[in-house]
Design an enzyme around this catalytic site. Structure first.
Site, PDB file in Angstrom:
ATOM      1  N   PHE A 113       0.862  -1.177   0.000  1.00  0.00           N
ATOM      2  CA  PHE A 113       0.000   0.000   0.000  1.00  0.00           C
ATOM      3  C   PHE A 113       0.898   1.226   0.000  1.00  0.00           C
ATOM      4  CE2 PHE A 113      -4.499   1.057   1.439  1.00  0.00           C
ATOM      5  CZ  PHE A 113      -5.100   0.150   0.591  1.00  0.00           C
ATOM      6  N   GLN A 233      -8.114  14.985   4.178  1.00  0.00           N
ATOM      7  CA  GLN A 233      -7.551  14.251   3.048  1.00  0.00           C
ATOM      8  C   GLN A 233      -8.532  14.217   1.874  1.00  0.00           C
ATOM      9  OE1 GLN A 233      -6.663   9.780   3.277  1.00  0.00           O
ATOM     10  NE2 GLN A 233      -4.646  10.692   3.112  1.00  0.00           N
ATOM     11  N   HIS A 235      -9.181  12.502  -1.828  1.00  0.00           N
ATOM     12  CA  HIS A 235      -8.769  11.360  -2.637  1.00  0.00           C
ATOM     13  C   HIS A 235      -8.828  11.756  -4.103  1.00  0.00           C
ATOM     14  CE1 HIS A 235      -8.395   7.346  -4.208  1.00  0.00           C
ATOM     15  NE2 HIS A 235      -8.118   6.909  -2.994  1.00  0.00           N
ATOM     16  N   LEU A 245     -15.657   6.238  -4.539  1.00  0.00           N
ATOM     17  CA  LEU A 245     -14.211   6.099  -4.634  1.00  0.00           C
ATOM     18  C   LEU A 245     -13.790   5.039  -5.650  1.00  0.00           C
ATOM     19  CD1 LEU A 245     -11.615   6.854  -2.658  1.00  0.00           C
ATOM     20  CD2 LEU A 245     -11.875   4.467  -2.094  1.00  0.00           C
ATOM     21  N   GLU A 248      -7.146   3.157  -5.362  1.00  0.00           N
ATOM     22  CA  GLU A 248      -5.792   3.368  -5.840  1.00  0.00           C
ATOM     23  C   GLU A 248      -5.308   2.182  -6.656  1.00  0.00           C
ATOM     24  OE1 GLU A 248      -4.563   6.221  -2.741  1.00  0.00           O
ATOM     25  OE2 GLU A 248      -3.175   4.583  -2.361  1.00  0.00           O
ATOM     26  N   ARG A 281      -1.494  10.952  -2.432  1.00  0.00           N
ATOM     27  CA  ARG A 281      -2.853  11.419  -2.696  1.00  0.00           C
ATOM     28  C   ARG A 281      -2.937  12.927  -2.867  1.00  0.00           C
ATOM     29  NH1 ARG A 281      -6.306   7.457   1.430  1.00  0.00           N
ATOM     30  NH2 ARG A 281      -5.939   5.604   0.184  1.00  0.00           N
ATOM     31  N   HIS A 346     -12.214  12.918   1.593  1.00  0.00           N
ATOM     32  CA  HIS A 346     -12.156  11.491   1.887  1.00  0.00           C
ATOM     33  C   HIS A 346     -12.050  11.181   3.384  1.00  0.00           C
ATOM     34  CE1 HIS A 346     -11.489   7.305   1.231  1.00  0.00           C
ATOM     35  NE2 HIS A 346     -10.223   7.320   1.588  1.00  0.00           N
ATOM     36  N   ARG A 381      -2.945  10.894   6.512  1.00  0.00           N
ATOM     37  CA  ARG A 381      -3.151   9.489   6.855  1.00  0.00           C
ATOM     38  C   ARG A 381      -2.671   8.581   5.735  1.00  0.00           C
ATOM     39  NH1 ARG A 381      -7.210   5.385   5.776  1.00  0.00           N
ATOM     40  NH2 ARG A 381      -8.216   6.824   4.345  1.00  0.00           N
ATOM     41  N   ASN A 385      -4.540   2.721   7.385  1.00  0.00           N
ATOM     42  CA  ASN A 385      -4.254   3.002   8.795  1.00  0.00           C
ATOM     43  C   ASN A 385      -5.480   3.422   9.596  1.00  0.00           C
ATOM     44  OD1 ASN A 385      -1.693   2.314   9.546  1.00  0.00           O
ATOM     45  ND2 ASN A 385      -0.810   4.365   9.313  1.00  0.00           N
TER      46      ASN A 385
END
Ligand code: FAD
Ligand code: SF4
Ligand code: FES
Lengths: 627, 291
Positions: A113, A233, A235, A245, A248, A281, A346, A381, A385
């Site tokens: 990731f 955050q 995205h 979404l 990724e 991101r 996000h 972030r 997590n």
């Protein structure tokens, strides 16, 4: 009045984990939630859960990656707790039957990731959150935990001591969605807020419609500081019409981003010459918006994410769910057309200030999950997590609230000696609207002429301390508030206020921020507050009145929008997800500190506390965050 | 297609409370202007839109006069490519009638809140493209469940059935070693995969004739939940036998008459009927064993 030892507000991943933990400690535990638990937005998480499970990996590495990802704004005790406890918690989920994806030897699979130095993300297909949520709900059923579902908590029952640090939380007040009653819930040992993210502050978000950040707003008005709210955050790949979404994974497999001129802009316009589409991101989100702002967006709104070149076979094998998402929510066939994408809100890194045991500065009040800020994520972030945070800190909060003996927290909460006062120059006064007219204040009972919340009115000059009385008084107050909403039949619809608020936040407090924009946002937020004084609920019914519920939520959104914007205006640097046009550098000499904002009975007060970089056995040295 | 804005039917008292304050009156005026503006905007949007979609939406409120008798309201909503039935309902609520009531949250087919009866079949509104439907689009609450208000039904019975099958993992095979997971081979995980996708939307139960006639029938979703555990090898043989006793009771698997309606409506493509059939075969096997 209902009465339990521990009341958990919210039935998502964090709430369920907290409730199970409290129940295991022998506390009579109830979950009060506005959605049935399985409808919580934890179910939407796709990617996975980080945990250092295998040889070659270690909790120290997980902690290091997280600290680096946080751009050195996470607190070491929180990060190390997360990294140390995550393996046990993930294995625990497995023991509860969670259908993880498996390796050939039958062990739980892990994948790489972004930002991780080891493939430590455990997952269950592309539906990790769904399985985590359902597995934990199953355990809640097994434990016989009482769930009050479709009860929306509207306020906390907290004593009215002058100093927030002297206050105590004795319960909550909730509105029964189906029948329209306002009832008190007394908590003998503790209240845990696990109400999820605040995505609805923005008009384009991956969050659910019910993610209105009620917990943050209620804790804030009760006197708990909100920490680091400016770190939001975004995205980079969400579908334009809904905000759904697109993982990724598409870019990980080789998906490419194009602008309207067919340029692969991540490279051709030099945003990330090495990583290209796989840059972090925030970098990709800013690149996309720059393309649109400079006239190279499609329909002036979005860019294209193209995976056609990967071929049907590979797409069906690895990215099948993406095809469904694009088809169902955008009407686009990803095998024959590129998919339109744009950045969307996000995740909120900041939140209700807590320590490693989930406790806030108000005794008996806890927070866990996205609505809490311990702080693990600092200014940014890492993917994978958040889910471990739910289970690690949900459990700790549950245990502590239930009365289990735990190691004393290293992180301090509230205004302590370490804190320094802050100042920010605002174009309009933030906080409550002092309405001088004689009308019914939209957000206070008859006693309170403004919207500063319940604790402002001190009936007897001294602090009301009897728990029962504190809950009863809050119930009274909330009954009047609901009643006044239902009676008022002329005024502004909340939807109009919410729409304008969201538009201003998206316009001004997005991935690009500058002083003018932030000041404009504060003016718009002020206007929203003023209009809210005259909000009305058209639907007169006590039965499932969603008009009323959304009206209550919109008030919370206004408070949160303001907290995010104030933090963003105060923080004069570029760190993690927070970018300022005037200050395009991280400024460690001045800004290695958390932004804290407290309601202060209606006149928000800004202050700072230092970041803790001293870990258990080492000190994390801030380095340039480059990948 | 007509581009007419539906008339507001909720306007009642014309009387306003007397509020002496001049400023307040001004403010109210501004609000009315704003409300008018908003409606005008909605109308303009409608006129500007190339296309609109006509919805016929079921309305009922046990408490509110005029809504106690169920009726259908018409809404004309501007159409955009990619728009779903849920988007249309949200538009109608936020622009025409704020009392229009329906459950929804995630907007991405994962929370299971918005299963409704759309043009005569059970569908998840957020996952149903408007462009693919015959118009007018008829939206009703899920059949065979008590209507609470408008498009909201009482889900309690559905939840009770789900909880009747001991819907939680039970094993005595948990490894003792610290940080050690119970192994599961890929094949077994694949076997249960589809059954674990259920989002508790209730569409299947609503489509099932048997469930409509027999209130105690566990129903397709609950049986599928039991299947999820029954087939999970980590639970072990004893547990499997225990689960079979729950499944083969009078209101269990044998009630199913293999009509496939549940399988057809499931938004997660879970092969419900197949799962039930497989359990029936397992039931036969386990009974033979005891003979
Ligand atoms: C699309 C998407 C994908 C993601 N993918 C990942 C991933 O792969 N890995 C990862 O680590 N993280 C991921 N995240 C982040 C992570 O999923 C969330 O941060 C996390 O699930 C939040 O969980 P929660 O328990 O705090 O809140 P939620 O799951 O949102 O639950 C909130 C609960 O609070 C209740 N509630 C709210 N307000 C009230 C009120 N006023 N009264 C009563 N109840 C209330 C709600 O009913 C709900 O039960 C993703 C997030 C999104 C949006
Ligand atoms: S089995 Fe399918 S139709 Fe039935 S509740 Fe689950 S997801 Fe909905
Ligand atoms: S809104 Fe969640 S499933 Fe449709």
């Amino acid at each position: 009045m209902h009465e339990h030892d521990v009341i958990v507000v919210g039935g998502g991943g964090a709430g369920l984990r907290a409730a199970i933990a409290a129940s295991e400690e022998g506390a009579d535990t109830a979950i009060v939630t506005k959605l049935h638990p399985v409808r919580s937005h934890t179910g939407a998480a796709e990617g996975g859960i980080n945990a250092a499970l295998r040889e070659g990996d270690s909790w120290e590495d997980h902690a290091y990656d997280t600290m680096k990802g946080s751009d050195y704004l996470g607190d070491a005790p929180a990060i190390e707790t997360l990294a140390k406890d995550a393996p046990e918690e993930v294995i625990n989920l497995e023991h509860w039957g969670m259908p993880f994806s498996r390796e050939d030897d039958g062990r739980v699979s892990q994948r790489p990731f972004g930002g991780l130095s080891f493939p430590r993300t455990t997952y269950a297909g592309a539906e990790t959150g769904h399985h985590l949520l359902h597995t934990m709900y199953e355990q809640a059923v097994k434990h016989g935990i009482q769930v009050y579902d479709e009860w929306q908590v509207t306020e906390l029952a907290v004593t009215d001591h002058e100093d927030p640090e002297d206050r105590k939380c004795h319960g909550v007040v909730a509105y029964d969605v189906k029948h329209g009653n306002v009832e008190g819930f007394k908590a003998n040992r503790g209240v845990i807020l696990a109400t999820g993210g605040p995505g609805q502050v923005y008009d384009h978000t991956t969050n659910a419609v019910s993610n209105t950040g009620d917990g943050y707003a209620m804790a804030y008005r009760a006197g708990v500081p909100l920490e680091d709210m400016e770190f939001v955050q975004f995205h980079p790949t969400t579908l334009p019409s809904t905000g759904v979404l697109i993982s990724e994974g598409v870019r990980g497999e080789g998906g490419m981003l194009y602008n309207a001129d067919g340029e692969r802009f991540m490279f051709e316009h030099g945003y990330a010459n090495n990583e290209g589409e796989l840059a972090s991101r925030d970098v990709v989100s800013r690149a996309e918006l720059t393309e649109v702002n400079e006239g190279r967006g499609v329909d002036d709104e979005y860019v294209y994410l193209d995976m056609r070149h990967l071929g049907e076979e590979r797409i069906l094998d690895r990215l099948e769910n993406i095809l469904h998402l694009a088809e169902d929510f955008e009407g686009v066939d990803g095998l024959v057309e590129p998919m339109p994408v744009k950045p969307g809100q996000h995740y909120e890194m900041g939140g209700i200030e807590t320590d490693e045991n989930g406790e806030t500065c108000i005794e008996g009040l806890y927070a866990a999950g996205e609505s809490a800020c311990v702080s693990v994520h600092g200014s940014n972030r890492l993917g994978g997590n958040a889910l471990p945070e739910l289970i690690v800190f949900g459990k700790r909060a549950g245990h502590h609230a239930a009365g289990k003996d735990m190691k004393e927290a290293e992180i301090t909460t509230g205004y302590t000696d370490e804190c320094e006062p802050g100042e920010v120059d605002t174009p309009v006064a933030p906080g409550s609207v002092r309405d001088t007219s004689d009308g019914v204040a939209a957000d206070g009972g008859p006693e309170s002429a403004d919207d500063s919340g319940t604790r402002r009115t001190r009936s007897d000059g001294g602090a009301l301390a009897d728990p029962q009385a504190v809950v009863e008084r809050t119930v009274e107050h909330e009954r009047e508030r609901v009643q006044s909403f239902l009676e008022e039949d002329e005024g502004v619809q909340h939807a109009a206020i919410r729409e304008d608020l969201q538009a201003s936040m998206t316009e001004n407090v997005n991935v690009f921020r500058n002083e003018d924009g932030l000041r404009t946002a504060l003016e718009d937020i002020r206007e929203a507050r003023e209009r809210y004084q005259d909000v009305c609920v058209d639907d007169p019914s006590r039965t499932f009145n969603t008009d009323l519920l959304h009206t209550l939520e919109t008030r919370n959104l206004i408070d949160l929008a303001e907290a995010i914007t104030l933090g963003a205006l105060a923080r004069e640097e570029f760190r993690g997800a927070h970018w300022r046009q005037e200050f395009q550098e991280r400024r460690d000499d001045e800004w290695l500190k958390h932004t804290l904002l407290r309601w202060n009975d209606g006149s928000p007060e800004l202050f700072y506390k230092p970041v803790i970089l001293e870990g258990e056995s080492k000190t994390y040295e801030p380095k340039v965050r480059s990948y | 297609m007509s581009t007419q804005v539906p008339e507001t039917e909720t306007e009642t008292e014309a009387e306003t409370k007397s509020k002496p304050n001049q400023e307040r009156r001004m403010a109210e005026k501004a609000e009315r202007r704003e409300a008018a503006d908003r409606e005008r905007l909605a109308r303009e949007e409608l006129e500007a839109a190339d296309e609109t979609v006509h919805l016929k939406v079921f309305r009922y409120d046990p408490e509110v006069e005029g809504k106690q008798e169920p009726r259908f309201d018409d809404f004309h909503v501007p159409f955009e490519k990619g728009m779903t039935v849920l988007d249309a309902l949200i538009y109608a609520r936020d622009h025409y009638d704020s009392s229009l009531t329906f459950r929804h949250s995630c907007r991405q087919a994962i929370c299971g809140s918005d299963a409704m009866f759309v043009n005569g079949s059970q569908r998840l509104c957020c996952k149903t493209q408007l462009g693919e439907l015959e118009t007018p689009v008829r939206v009703e609450p899920l059949p065979h469940q008590e209507v609470v208000k408008d498009l909201v039904v009482d889900m309690q019975h559905f939840y009770d059935q789900m909880e009747a099958v001991e819907p939680y993992f039970q094993t005595d095979g948990t490894p003792n070693g610290e940080l050690e997971e119970q192994r599961q081979d890929r094949k077994n995980r694949e076997k249960i995969k589809m059954s674990t996708r259920c989002i508790w939307c209730g569409a299947c139960m609503s489509s099932c004739n048997i469930a409509a006639g027999d209130n105690e029938y566990l129903g397709p979703a609950a049986i599928n939940k039991a299947y999820r555990f029954y087939m999970d090898e980590r639970e072990g043989k004893d547990m499997q036998e225990h689960r079979m006793r729950v499944l083969e009771q009078e209101h269990g698997v044998w009630r199913c008459q293999t009509q496939f309606s549940c399988t057809e409506v499931c938004p997660k493509d879970i092969p419900l009927t197949e799962h039930i059939q497989e359990l029936k075969r397992e039931a036969v096997k386990s009974n033979l064993k005891f003979w």
